[in-house]
Design a protein around this motif. Structure first.
Motif, PDB file in Angstrom:
ATOM      1  N   ALA A  11     155.510  89.662  55.336  1.00  0.00           N
ATOM      2  CA  ALA A  11     154.987  91.072  54.996  1.00  0.00           C
ATOM      3  C   ALA A  11     153.527  91.252  54.608  1.00  0.00           C
ATOM      4  O   ALA A  11     152.641  91.996  55.005  1.00  0.00           O
ATOM      5  N   LEU A  12     153.159  90.605  53.713  1.00  0.00           N
ATOM      6  CA  LEU A  12     151.750  90.434  53.150  1.00  0.00           C
ATOM      7  C   LEU A  12     150.944  90.018  54.133  1.00  0.00           C
ATOM      8  O   LEU A  12     149.836  90.737  54.473  1.00  0.00           O
ATOM      9  N   LEU A  13     150.933  89.035  54.933  1.00  0.00           N
ATOM     10  CA  LEU A  13     150.165  88.689  56.059  1.00  0.00           C
ATOM     11  C   LEU A  13     150.022  89.792  57.145  1.00  0.00           C
ATOM     12  O   LEU A  13     148.961  89.927  57.698  1.00  0.00           O
ATOM     13  N   ALA A  14     151.115  90.239  57.430  1.00  0.00           N
ATOM     14  CA  ALA A  14     151.286  91.430  58.593  1.00  0.00           C
ATOM     15  C   ALA A  14     150.157  92.354  58.138  1.00  0.00           C
ATOM     16  O   ALA A  14     149.604  93.125  58.944  1.00  0.00           O
ATOM     17  N   ALA A  26     144.991  93.515  44.540  1.00  0.00           N
ATOM     18  CA  ALA A  26     146.487  93.173  44.638  1.00  0.00           C
ATOM     19  C   ALA A  26     147.510  94.280  44.355  1.00  0.00           C
ATOM     20  O   ALA A  26     148.250  94.543  44.901  1.00  0.00           O
ATOM     21  N   LYS A  27     147.021  95.412  43.303  1.00  0.00           N
ATOM     22  CA  LYS A  27     147.555  96.721  43.145  1.00  0.00           C
ATOM     23  C   LYS A  27     147.671  97.295  44.513  1.00  0.00           C
ATOM     24  O   LYS A  27     148.790  98.115  44.779  1.00  0.00           O
ATOM     25  N   GLN A  28     146.354  97.690  45.176  1.00  0.00           N
ATOM     26  CA  GLN A  28     146.727  98.244  46.538  1.00  0.00           C
ATOM     27  C   GLN A  28     147.710  97.563  47.477  1.00  0.00           C
ATOM     28  O   GLN A  28     148.520  98.273  48.058  1.00  0.00           O
ATOM     29  N   LEU A  29     147.770  96.198  47.650  1.00  0.00           N
ATOM     30  CA  LEU A  29     148.668  95.656  48.387  1.00  0.00           C
ATOM     31  C   LEU A  29     150.052  95.745  47.537  1.00  0.00           C
ATOM     32  O   LEU A  29     151.020  96.007  48.499  1.00  0.00           O
ATOM     33  N   GLU A  30     150.243  95.763  46.598  1.00  0.00           N
ATOM     34  CA  GLU A  30     151.616  95.872  46.180  1.00  0.00           C
ATOM     35  C   GLU A  30     152.177  97.380  46.321  1.00  0.00           C
ATOM     36  O   GLU A  30     153.499  97.464  46.671  1.00  0.00           O
ATOM     37  N   ILE A  40     154.444  92.483  41.734  1.00  0.00           N
ATOM     38  CA  ILE A  40     152.802  92.261  41.822  1.00  0.00           C
ATOM     39  C   ILE A  40     152.702  90.737  41.616  1.00  0.00           C
ATOM     40  O   ILE A  40     151.833  90.126  42.091  1.00  0.00           O
ATOM     41  N   SER A  41     153.828  90.240  40.952  1.00  0.00           N
ATOM     42  CA  SER A  41     153.533  88.811  40.713  1.00  0.00           C
ATOM     43  C   SER A  41     153.694  87.798  42.205  1.00  0.00           C
ATOM     44  O   SER A  41     153.150  86.795  42.255  1.00  0.00           O
ATOM     45  N   ALA A  42     154.598  88.324  42.875  1.00  0.00           N
ATOM     46  CA  ALA A  42     154.717  87.730  44.239  1.00  0.00           C
ATOM     47  C   ALA A  42     153.244  88.222  44.967  1.00  0.00           C
ATOM     48  O   ALA A  42     152.997  87.095  45.528  1.00  0.00           O
ATOM     49  N   VAL A  43     152.562  89.166  45.035  1.00  0.00           N
ATOM     50  CA  VAL A  43     151.583  89.561  45.660  1.00  0.00           C
ATOM     51  C   VAL A  43     150.494  88.444  45.170  1.00  0.00           C
ATOM     52  O   VAL A  43     149.747  87.923  45.979  1.00  0.00           O
TER      53      VAL A  43
END
Length: 134
Positions: A11-14, A26-30, A40-43
């Motif tokens: 999901a993150l890569l996509a 990282a916060k924007q991604l979370e 957030i830790s997984a991000v």
């Protein structure tokens, strides 16, 4: 060596590949992936691994302590200089013929070889300049 492709990593890569020209925190991604159940830790864990694999680049901007991440594994990113707008944060790929001439001149005259994939030039894009004039 690439890690196992978990649902979170996929999901993150996509998301990163869909926003390849954006520098994201990282916060924007979370926040963007909150519907996927990614913490957030997984991000952060996945960002660290992706950076080691060369799929993303960590970017720091002058005047801020915030860290941004830019997806660099797309074909359009390979072997080019990057231009980053200080107003909107959008990243542009500089692939014009003059770039090679600039790179060659620097290497010959100053004996300095630039790593294009890790070079970012900062300024203000045409769209932001136009909006300022309006």
């Amino acid at each position: 060596m690439p890690k196992y492709m978990t649902k979170q990593r996929k999901a993150l890569l996509a998301f990163l590949s869909e926003h390849a020209d954006e520098e994201l925190t990282a916060k924007q991604l979370e926040t963007a992936l909150s519907g996927e159940g990614i913490s957030i830790s997984a991000v952060y864990r996945n960002l660290s691994d992706l950076e080691k694999e060369g799929k993303i680049r960590r970017v720091s901007k002058s005047g801020t302590r915030e860290v941004y991440y830019l997806y660099t594994d797309s074909d359009s990113c390979k072997d080019c200089l990057h231009l980053s707008c200080e107003k909107c944060g959008r990243t542009y790929h500089m692939n014009m013929p003059g770039v090679e001439m600039l790179m060659n001149n620097l290497e010959q005259s100053d004996e300095f070889k630039i790593d294009k994939a890790n070079t970012v030039l900062y300024g203000v894009c045409k769209s932001c300049r136009k909006n300022k004039e309006d």
